[in-house]
Scaffold this motif. Structure first.
Motif, PDB file in Angstrom:
ATOM      1  N   ARG A  16       0.831  -1.210   0.000  1.00 44.41           N
ATOM      2  CA  ARG A  16       0.000   0.000   0.000  1.00 44.41           C
ATOM      3  C   ARG A  16       0.862   1.256   0.000  1.00 44.41           C
ATOM      4  N   SER A  17       1.949   1.228   0.755  1.00 44.25           N
ATOM      5  CA  SER A  17       2.810   2.411   0.853  1.00 44.25           C
ATOM      6  C   SER A  17       3.485   2.738  -0.473  1.00 44.25           C
ATOM      7  N   ARG A  18       3.704   1.712  -1.300  1.00 41.30           N
ATOM      8  CA  ARG A  18       4.316   1.947  -2.613  1.00 41.30           C
ATOM      9  C   ARG A  18       3.263   2.356  -3.645  1.00 41.30           C
ATOM     10  N   ILE A  19       2.145   1.637  -3.637  1.00 37.80           N
ATOM     11  CA  ILE A  19       1.122   1.846  -4.658  1.00 37.80           C
ATOM     12  C   ILE A  19       0.493   3.233  -4.569  1.00 37.80           C
ATOM     13  N   GLN A  20       0.335   3.762  -3.357  1.00 35.43           N
ATOM     14  CA  GLN A  20      -0.397   5.018  -3.195  1.00 35.43           C
ATOM     15  C   GLN A  20       0.270   6.200  -3.900  1.00 35.43           C
ATOM     16  N   PHE A  21       1.552   6.071  -4.242  1.00 29.90           N
ATOM     17  CA  PHE A  21       2.244   7.160  -4.924  1.00 29.90           C
ATOM     18  C   PHE A  21       2.265   6.987  -6.445  1.00 29.90           C
ATOM     19  N   LEU A  22       1.675   5.902  -6.933  1.00 29.68           N
ATOM     20  CA  LEU A  22       1.651   5.639  -8.378  1.00 29.68           C
ATOM     21  C   LEU A  22       0.279   6.014  -8.922  1.00 29.68           C
ATOM     22  N   ALA A  23       0.010   7.295  -8.934  1.00 29.38           N
ATOM     23  CA  ALA A  23      -1.335   7.789  -9.248  1.00 29.38           C
ATOM     24  C   ALA A  23      -1.758   7.519 -10.684  1.00 29.38           C
ATOM     25  N   ASP A  24      -0.819   7.405 -11.605  1.00 30.04           N
ATOM     26  CA  ASP A  24      -1.165   7.253 -13.020  1.00 30.04           C
ATOM     27  C   ASP A  24      -1.175   5.798 -13.486  1.00 30.04           C
ATOM     28  N   ILE A  25      -0.994   4.868 -12.554  1.00 30.79           N
ATOM     29  CA  ILE A  25      -0.958   3.447 -12.917  1.00 30.79           C
ATOM     30  C   ILE A  25      -2.137   2.730 -12.264  1.00 30.79           C
ATOM     31  N   PRO A  26      -3.038   2.154 -13.062  1.00 31.99           N
ATOM     32  CA  PRO A  26      -4.165   1.410 -12.477  1.00 31.99           C
ATOM     33  C   PRO A  26      -3.720   0.028 -12.000  1.00 31.99           C
TER      34      PRO A  26
END
Length: 220
Positions: A16-26
């Motif tokens: 979650r901590s990594r994914i939350q900063f990848l706003a343009d990647i579904p």
């Protein structure tokens, strides 16, 4: 890792901590254990709480899936009629993964030139049982007598009305709250799950295996 206390929660939190900063990647999260997938996004204790939109993929209809399967059997020199294929769908509750598992067993237990009939279906089920029986027996070993009786009643009666008089008599249980508690226990063990239409076995072949072993409750 699953056996290390807190390891799963920590891994999910790190994701979650990594994914939350990848706003343009579904991202798409997929899994076959319904309860765990639901809890991942609906439990306030989960790092992914309310972070995805749940999409439940229901069964494929007979009309959508059966023609393709029948054609695949024909390509391999095997014949399976509409009625026999429909019986396979009903046994598997129209769930694609279970249908494909059954079709693989049908394929493996026949040869080119065979016409698949009820005997062929029974041979395919026997093949599945031979592969999975140890897991079935391990599951039964964790159950108390009341849990086993409710499980057998589900196998025989279906799970549309598990607190009805008929179901309770089949399970040998007098009080509906005992049924409710047993269903909760069986759900926690991932043996059954609840849908809008009632309770179902997670593994339909476990159900047919139970039905093939009459007197199982007496062995407990």
């Amino acid at each position: 890792m699953l056996k290390i206390e807190g390891a799963v929660e920590e891994a999910i939190a790190q994701m979650r901590s990594r994914i939350q900063f990848l706003a343009d990647i579904p991202f798409v999260f997929a899994g076959s254990i319904r309860q765990d997938m639901d809890l991942l996004f609906t439990s306030p204790n989960s790092a992914f709480f309310k972070s995805a939109v749940p999409i439940h993929l229901g069964p494929l209809t007979f009309e959508e899936f059966a023609p393709w399967l029948i054609d695949r059997f024909e390509q391999g020199g095997r014949t399976i009629g509409q009625d026999m294929m429909r019986a396979c769908f009903e046994l598997c509750q129209n769930l694609p993964g279970d249908i494909q598992q059954l079709c693989e067993a049908l394929w493996s237990s026949t040869v080119a030139g065979d016409e698949i009939d009820r005997d062929g279906l029974n041979r395919a089920l026997a093949l599945i049982y031979s592969r999975e029986q140890k897991a079935y027996e391990q599951a039964l070993a964790t159950l108390k007598s009341i849990h086993l009786r409710v499980l057998l009643a589900l196998a025989h009666q279906g799970g549309a009305t598990p607190t009805s008089k008929m179901f309770m008599e089949a399970a040998g249980v007098r009080h509906s709250n005992s049924i409710t508690q047993a269903l909760a226990r069986l759900t926690s063990l991932r043996l059954i799950h609840k849908t809008e239409h009632g309770w179902y076995f997670d593994n339909p072949f476990f159900r047919t295996w139970l039905l093939s072993r009459e007197g199982l409750a007496d062995e407990d």
